[in-house]
Design a protein around this motif. Structure first.
Motif, PDB file in Angstrom:
ATOM      1  N   PHE A  58       0.145  -1.040  -0.092  1.00  0.00           N
ATOM      2  CA  PHE A  58       0.061   0.207  -0.004  1.00  0.00           C
ATOM      3  C   PHE A  58       0.351   1.321   0.523  1.00  0.00           C
ATOM      4  N   ILE A  59       2.183   1.510  -0.185  1.00  0.00           N
ATOM      5  CA  ILE A  59       2.604   2.723   0.068  1.00  0.00           C
ATOM      6  C   ILE A  59       2.907   2.955  -1.357  1.00  0.00           C
ATOM      7  N   ARG A  60       2.849   4.281  -1.511  1.00  0.00           N
ATOM      8  CA  ARG A  60       3.204   4.566  -2.741  1.00  0.00           C
ATOM      9  C   ARG A  60       4.045   5.928  -2.701  1.00  0.00           C
ATOM     10  N   SER A  61       4.157   6.643  -3.894  1.00  0.00           N
ATOM     11  CA  SER A  61       5.326   7.443  -3.690  1.00  0.00           C
ATOM     12  C   SER A  61       5.061   7.841  -3.438  1.00  0.00           C
ATOM     13  N   TRP A  62       3.895   9.270  -3.579  1.00  0.00           N
ATOM     14  CA  TRP A  62       3.177  10.067  -2.754  1.00  0.00           C
ATOM     15  C   TRP A  62       3.429  10.439  -1.669  1.00  0.00           C
ATOM     16  N   MET A  63       3.715   9.131  -0.340  1.00  0.00           N
ATOM     17  CA  MET A  63       3.655   9.555   1.365  1.00  0.00           C
ATOM     18  C   MET A  63       4.955  10.579   1.069  1.00  0.00           C
ATOM     19  N   THR A  64       5.413  10.465   2.135  1.00  0.00           N
ATOM     20  CA  THR A  64       6.014  10.611   3.135  1.00  0.00           C
ATOM     21  C   THR A  64       6.986   9.648   4.291  1.00  0.00           C
ATOM     22  N   VAL A  65       8.253   9.568   4.753  1.00  0.00           N
ATOM     23  CA  VAL A  65       9.059   9.029   5.034  1.00  0.00           C
ATOM     24  C   VAL A  65       7.724   9.182   6.515  1.00  0.00           C
ATOM     25  N   PRO A  66       7.235  10.007   7.634  1.00  0.00           N
ATOM     26  CA  PRO A  66       7.137  10.243   8.337  1.00  0.00           C
ATOM     27  C   PRO A  66       5.764   9.562   8.458  1.00  0.00           C
ATOM     28  N   PHE A  67       4.824   9.963   7.760  1.00  0.00           N
ATOM     29  CA  PHE A  67       3.645   9.478   7.348  1.00  0.00           C
ATOM     30  C   PHE A  67       3.571   7.611   7.064  1.00  0.00           C
ATOM     31  N   ILE A  68       4.839   7.275   6.703  1.00  0.00           N
ATOM     32  CA  ILE A  68       4.340   5.548   5.731  1.00  0.00           C
ATOM     33  C   ILE A  68       5.260   5.516   7.461  1.00  0.00           C
ATOM     34  N   ALA A  69       6.153   5.707   8.636  1.00  0.00           N
ATOM     35  CA  ALA A  69       6.564   5.308   9.902  1.00  0.00           C
ATOM     36  C   ALA A  69       5.312   5.816  10.551  1.00  0.00           C
ATOM     37  N   GLU A  70       3.930   6.895  10.481  1.00  0.00           N
ATOM     38  CA  GLU A  70       3.412   6.268  11.190  1.00  0.00           C
ATOM     39  C   GLU A  70       2.201   5.653  10.815  1.00  0.00           C
ATOM     40  N   LEU A  71       2.012   5.131   9.865  1.00  0.00           N
ATOM     41  CA  LEU A  71       1.033   4.543   9.272  1.00  0.00           C
ATOM     42  C   LEU A  71       1.113   3.017   9.729  1.00  0.00           C
ATOM     43  N   TYR A  72       2.546   2.866   9.976  1.00  0.00           N
ATOM     44  CA  TYR A  72       2.830   1.448   9.475  1.00  0.00           C
ATOM     45  C   TYR A  72       3.819   1.432  11.260  1.00  0.00           C
ATOM     46  N   ALA A  73       3.725   2.796  12.098  1.00  0.00           N
ATOM     47  CA  ALA A  73       4.107   2.070  13.495  1.00  0.00           C
ATOM     48  C   ALA A  73       5.352   1.586  13.752  1.00  0.00           C
ATOM     49  N   VAL A  74       6.216   2.487  12.704  1.00  0.00           N
ATOM     50  CA  VAL A  74       8.126   1.977  12.908  1.00  0.00           C
ATOM     51  C   VAL A  74       8.497   3.440  12.743  1.00  0.00           C
ATOM     52  N   PRO A  75       9.657   3.618  13.439  1.00  0.00           N
ATOM     53  CA  PRO A  75      10.627   4.555  13.215  1.00  0.00           C
ATOM     54  C   PRO A  75      10.701   5.234  12.041  1.00  0.00           C
ATOM     55  N   GLU A  76      11.359   6.220  12.084  1.00  0.00           N
ATOM     56  CA  GLU A  76      11.746   6.874  10.884  1.00  0.00           C
ATOM     57  C   GLU A  76      12.859   7.189   9.591  1.00  0.00           C
TER      58      GLU A  76
END
Length: 143
Positions: A58-76
């Motif tokens: 579900f990760i897309r190229s428009w996403m930012t690293v902080p958004f992905i980190a929050e969405l997947y509950a992983v550290p940036e």
């Protein structure tokens, strides 16, 4: 019945029209640049707030690293380390597409694939219950 218009009034009207054209041009150019900057951005994926996503597809190229980190509950930080990019504030605000264009212009989708791999490694493994589950078997009624 022609109205007599003085040169001052004519100059004032022409000046105001020119000023209006200048303002319209300036704000039109600003609007065009804002449109170009946000073109292609999409809203975040649907879901309940606080819900942790697990599928990295579900990760897309428009996403930012902080958004992905929050969405997947992983550290940036480990994501930035996997990309070999400094976690500066300006990099935190850039989409994966923008990071790829800036740091890896020769590699298409490199940042996206690297982030997917990093998130997969960083996600907690699902707990596997080693004890066998007891299954009750139905018993037939005796006549």
């Amino acid at each position: 019945m022609s109205a007599k218009v003085s040169k001052k009034q004519r100059a004032l009207v022409i000046g105001l029209i020119a000023l209006g054209i200048v303002f319209t041009t300036i704000f039109g150019v600003r609007s065009f640049h804002a449109y170009k900057k946000f073109n292609g951005h999409r809203p975040p994926p649907p879901g309940k707030p606080g819900k942790v996503e697990t599928d990295v597809e579900f990760i897309r190229s428009w996403m930012t690293v902080p958004f992905i980190a929050e969405l997947y509950a992983v550290p940036e930080r480990p994501i930035f380390e996997a990309l070999k990019i400094s976690p500066l504030e300006e990099n935190r605000e850039k989409s994966l597409r923008d990071l790829n264009r800036e740091y890896y212009p020769d590699s298409n989708e490199f940042v996206l694939e690297t982030v997917k791999a990093a998130v997969t490694k960083l996600q907690p493994k699902p707990a596997v219950d080693s004890a066998p589950q007891a299954v009750s078997t139905p018993t037939a009624a005796t006549p």
